[in-house]
Design a protein around this motif. Structure first.
Motif, short mmCIF file in Angstrom:
data_model
loop_
_atom_site.label_atom_id
_atom_site.label_comp_id
_atom_site.label_asym_id
_atom_site.label_seq_id
_atom_site.Cartn_x
_atom_site.Cartn_y
_atom_site.Cartn_z
N VAL A 5 0.77 -0.93 -0.07
CA VAL A 5 -0.10 -0.25 0.09
C VAL A 5 0.92 1.21 -0.03
O VAL A 5 1.85 1.45 0.72
CB VAL A 5 -0.72 0.16 1.16
N PHE A 6 0.54 2.11 -0.88
CA PHE A 6 1.31 3.50 -1.07
C PHE A 6 0.43 4.46 -1.15
O PHE A 6 -0.52 4.42 -2.15
CB PHE A 6 2.40 3.36 -1.89
N ASN A 7 0.08 5.52 -0.19
CA ASN A 7 -0.79 6.40 -0.16
C ASN A 7 -2.31 6.07 -0.39
O ASN A 7 -2.95 6.38 -1.04
CB ASN A 7 -0.36 7.59 -1.12
N GLY A 8 -2.47 4.78 0.26
CA GLY A 8 -3.94 4.45 -0.05
C GLY A 8 -3.95 3.54 -1.27
O GLY A 8 -5.25 3.08 -1.21
N LYS A 9 -3.29 3.31 -1.89
CA LYS A 9 -3.65 2.57 -3.02
C LYS A 9 -2.58 1.13 -3.27
O LYS A 9 -1.54 1.15 -2.77
CB LYS A 9 -3.06 3.32 -4.40
N LEU A 10 -3.13 0.12 -3.85
CA LEU A 10 -2.36 -1.06 -4.06
C LEU A 10 -1.41 -1.05 -5.09
O LEU A 10 -1.85 -0.49 -6.16
CB LEU A 10 -3.15 -2.17 -3.87
N SER A 11 -0.07 -1.24 -4.84
CA SER A 11 0.94 -0.94 -6.01
C SER A 11 1.84 -2.31 -5.83
O SER A 11 2.01 -2.83 -5.07
CB SER A 11 1.62 0.30 -6.05
N LYS A 12 2.57 -2.58 -7.00
CA LYS A 12 3.43 -3.54 -7.30
C LYS A 12 4.73 -3.03 -6.55
O LYS A 12 4.95 -1.67 -6.67
CB LYS A 12 3.86 -4.08 -8.66
N ARG A 13 5.23 -3.80 -5.46
CA ARG A 13 6.30 -3.30 -4.71
C ARG A 13 7.41 -2.53 -5.49
O ARG A 13 8.11 -1.57 -5.10
CB ARG A 13 6.89 -4.40 -3.86
N GLU A 14 7.83 -3.45 -6.72
CA GLU A 14 9.02 -2.76 -7.37
C GLU A 14 8.70 -1.48 -8.27
O GLU A 14 9.49 -0.86 -8.77
CB GLU A 14 9.43 -3.69 -8.51
N THR A 15 7.52 -0.97 -8.16
CA THR A 15 7.09 0.22 -9.03
C THR A 15 7.24 1.47 -8.02
O THR A 15 6.88 2.73 -8.51
CB THR A 15 5.78 0.02 -9.64
N ILE A 16 7.23 1.17 -6.75
CA ILE A 16 7.34 2.39 -5.79
C ILE A 16 8.77 2.86 -5.34
O ILE A 16 9.55 2.21 -5.08
CB ILE A 16 6.45 1.89 -4.56
N THR A 17 8.57 4.23 -5.62
CA THR A 17 9.99 4.79 -5.09
C THR A 17 9.57 5.87 -3.86
O THR A 17 8.64 6.27 -3.54
CB THR A 17 10.62 5.86 -5.99
N ILE A 18 10.31 5.92 -2.86
CA ILE A 18 10.42 6.82 -1.63
C ILE A 18 11.15 8.16 -1.80
O ILE A 18 12.24 7.98 -2.11
CB ILE A 18 10.79 6.01 -0.32
N ASP A 19 10.37 9.38 -1.82
CA ASP A 19 11.17 10.49 -1.90
C ASP A 19 12.02 11.01 -0.76
O ASP A 19 12.03 10.42 0.25
CB ASP A 19 10.00 11.69 -1.84
N ILE A 20 13.23 11.39 -1.17
CA ILE A 20 14.61 11.52 -0.22
C ILE A 20 14.10 12.66 0.82
O ILE A 20 14.56 12.73 1.88
CB ILE A 20 15.66 11.82 -0.74
#
Length: 285
Positions: A5-20
């Motif tokens: 979960v990223f910001n309330g939405k289900l996403s594939k793990r490898e597609t997510i990046t965390i802002d520095i």
């Protein structure tokens, strides 16, 4: 392929990046929870989400979801990852903004991240017990907030591992508070003692279930601080956590606890804990 979960939405793990410039990354400015899943169901969800919102209030952070929305999101994550037995880790940071100690503007929303992990109940540890090392509690004075600031816990836990132990038991000036990632309780003359739920400890959810188990089994208990000396002379010692449930401590600083591997009160509490799980999540296999 796992989903998060990223910001309330289900996403594939490898597609997510965390802002520095996420404040969780730069300041540890955030909160988290770890929730157990049995039979694909959240255990003690209400207690966890209530504590999450309480932590947010204490650090003046707004959560952009209702408790009901949060539960729906987590249940969707469990279903998507086909998780039957394991945990959900979820955290909220104060959001993404240029690095500045001051809080960001009100239009900066908290960032929600959650993921699942498969893990079985640690039956062997709960049966045979673990070893512990007593170390000074050097953490801050708001341990009741389940914040991302865990460096003190990490250092204490590593000190225990370096000594060949499983957990560090912390004390402040001789008063036992909790473990590096658990709550600590003792049994003395048939009564369970555990530190009061104040700012010096995290009021663990499994600790709450344990106290409920004391009531169901008619085991007397007191939420009362105890000393290192009380710990060393206890009949039984145990730790509680989301992943460990109720686990005996068999050795402390290299010395056996009580009569060794006999845990009459702990066994009763473990049975009652299982009853709580099965009442909420169905039979364990």
């Amino acid at each position: 392929m796992s989903y998060i979960v990223f910001n309330g939405k289900l996403s594939k793990r490898e597609t997510i990046t965390i802002d520095i410039e996420d404040r969780g990354y730069q300041f540890g400015d955030g909160i988290y929870e770890v929730v157990r899943v049995y039979n694909g169901r959240l255990f003690t969800w209400q207690e966890h989400v209530d504590r999450l919102f309480a932590s947010a209030e204490k650090i003046r952070m707004s959560i952009p979801y209702t408790k009901e929305e949060m539960k729906t999101i987590m249940e969707s994550l469990i279903e998507k990852n086909q998780l039957s037995e394991g945990t959900i880790y979820l955290q909220l940071t104060r959001g993404i903004a240029p690095r500045n100690h001051a809080f960001p503007a009100n239009d900066v929303k908290a960032v929600l991240v959650a993921y699942t992990r498969q893990s079985k109940r640690p039956a062997d540890l709960m049966e045979r017990g673990v070893d512990a090392l007593v170390v000074p509690d050097k953490r801050w004075l708001h341990c009741d907030i389940k914040s991302l600031n865990l460096l003190g816990n990490v250092l204490a836990h590593q000190e225990a591992l370096d000594a060949g132990c499983y957990e560090a038991i912390l004390h402040r000036d001789g008063i036992i508070t909790e473990g590096s990632h658990t709550n600590v309780s003792i049994v003395s003359n048939g009564t369970v003692y555990t530190h009061p739920a104040n700012n010096l400890i995290l009021n663990g959810i499994s600790r709450m279930v344990m106290l409920k188990a004391c009531e169901s089994k008619s085991i007397p208990y007191e939420e009362k601080a105890f000393t290192v000396d009380d710990l060393s002379h206890a009949d039984e010692v145990f730790i509680t956590s989301t992943t460990l449930e109720i686990t005996p401590v068999r050795m402390i600083n290299g010395q056996p606890v009580g009569s060794g591997d006999r845990y009459p009160i702990i066994r009763k509490l473990q049975d009652a804990f299982i009853q709580e799980i099965e009442a909420e999540c169905g039979p364990l296999h």
